[in-house]
Scaffold this active site. Sequence first.
Site, short mmCIF file in Angstrom:
data_model
loop_
_atom_site.label_atom_id
_atom_site.label_comp_id
_atom_site.label_asym_id
_atom_site.label_seq_id
_atom_site.Cartn_x
_atom_site.Cartn_y
_atom_site.Cartn_z
N ASP A 311 11.78 -57.65 -65.92
CA ASP A 311 11.02 -58.00 -64.63
C ASP A 311 11.72 -59.02 -64.11
O ASP A 311 11.84 -60.27 -64.63
CB ASP A 311 9.64 -58.49 -65.21
N ARG A 313 10.74 -60.22 -61.10
CA ARG A 313 10.06 -60.88 -59.95
C ARG A 313 9.97 -62.47 -60.29
O ARG A 313 9.84 -62.88 -61.22
CB ARG A 313 8.53 -60.18 -59.92
#
Length: 379
Positions: A311, A313
């Site tokens: 991930d 983000r």
Amino acid sequence: MPNDPSQAASQPRAGDQLAVDRGVAELRRGGIVAVRAGGDRDRLALAVSAELITDETVARLRMLAGSDPVLAITRNRAAVLGSGGSAPVVSLTLPAGTPAARVAALADPTAGRADTAGLVTLPEPEAGPTATAVRLAKLARLIPAALVASVPDLAPDRMEGWSREHALLLVDRDAIDTHRRDAAARLVRAASAQVPLADAEDCELIAFRPLDGGLEHVAIRIGDPDPAGPVLVRLHSACLTGDLLGSLRCDCGDQLRGAIRAIAEAGGGVLLYLAQEGRDIGLINKLKAYSLQDLGADTVDANTMLGFDDDERVYFPAAEMLGLLGIARVRLMTNNPEKIGQLAACGVEVVERVRHVFPSNRHNERYLDAKARRSGHLF
């Protein structure tokens, strides 16, 4: 800005951040960028995206730098190739005359079968030019791999002039390292309009423009939530396939429309629609990850096979948007504990986690299982 003048030199200047913005654009068009790094920013190297190179670019890179290039890849991608190590980025020496197609296949598992014969792995310090080039490729939402050639015997005070003489953009490591936070701090509220939605007629869309030239983020304010109290908030990462096309491979479309309905039924709140396609690896890389999933990888392994973290983000933009809306305390609709921690680290108080779950289907059962088992999502 720091009050201590001794710290000021380490703070990226506005011009440095502009250079990062331009460096991202240059990499995305397959161009060569000069990167300055090293412990004292005393090393200069030339970099080009590994997935966009041509044989002509390789030859020009070698000619300009006066040295043979290496392939810089992340630890995750190196592990897939059997060239592991503990450094975040490793460099692979390439046999003389290695064609661009072979380099691309080493960097990208969807570009063909990787030929690892004759490669030598060289760990790279986190502050080195090759690691810096890979970070810039990530910012460009390209495969996190770069072909990098060091420019030897160049004094630090000659680097800017040398780069100008050769019509190359110079990007500084410190500016790359702080770019995502600095870009979020430069968000501006650009426009707003009343847009009644199917599940929330009392709705205002507020667009936030990033001054780095990137994609806009949007806040969907439903009803008239009181900014002083804990506001019901959903952070939703853009998903073209799920949100717009109705893909059954994920639960994004269900989560988006379900959140809008739930916020309206609760009397009001805010949904932040964040330009973070594919956990912020971008649409093209998300589709590459899908192709790897079709061959048997789960959603986490597919991202790491491409060289990304599972991930990518960060939530600096979300925190900045909330701040510009006057919201400091939230009731967060999420199944992802990472969002809670990241918002808290950005100064947003998460008063409550609000469960946000939808039924699976036969196409996304494996995807949701991997999110729960490997990413800690709470279903």
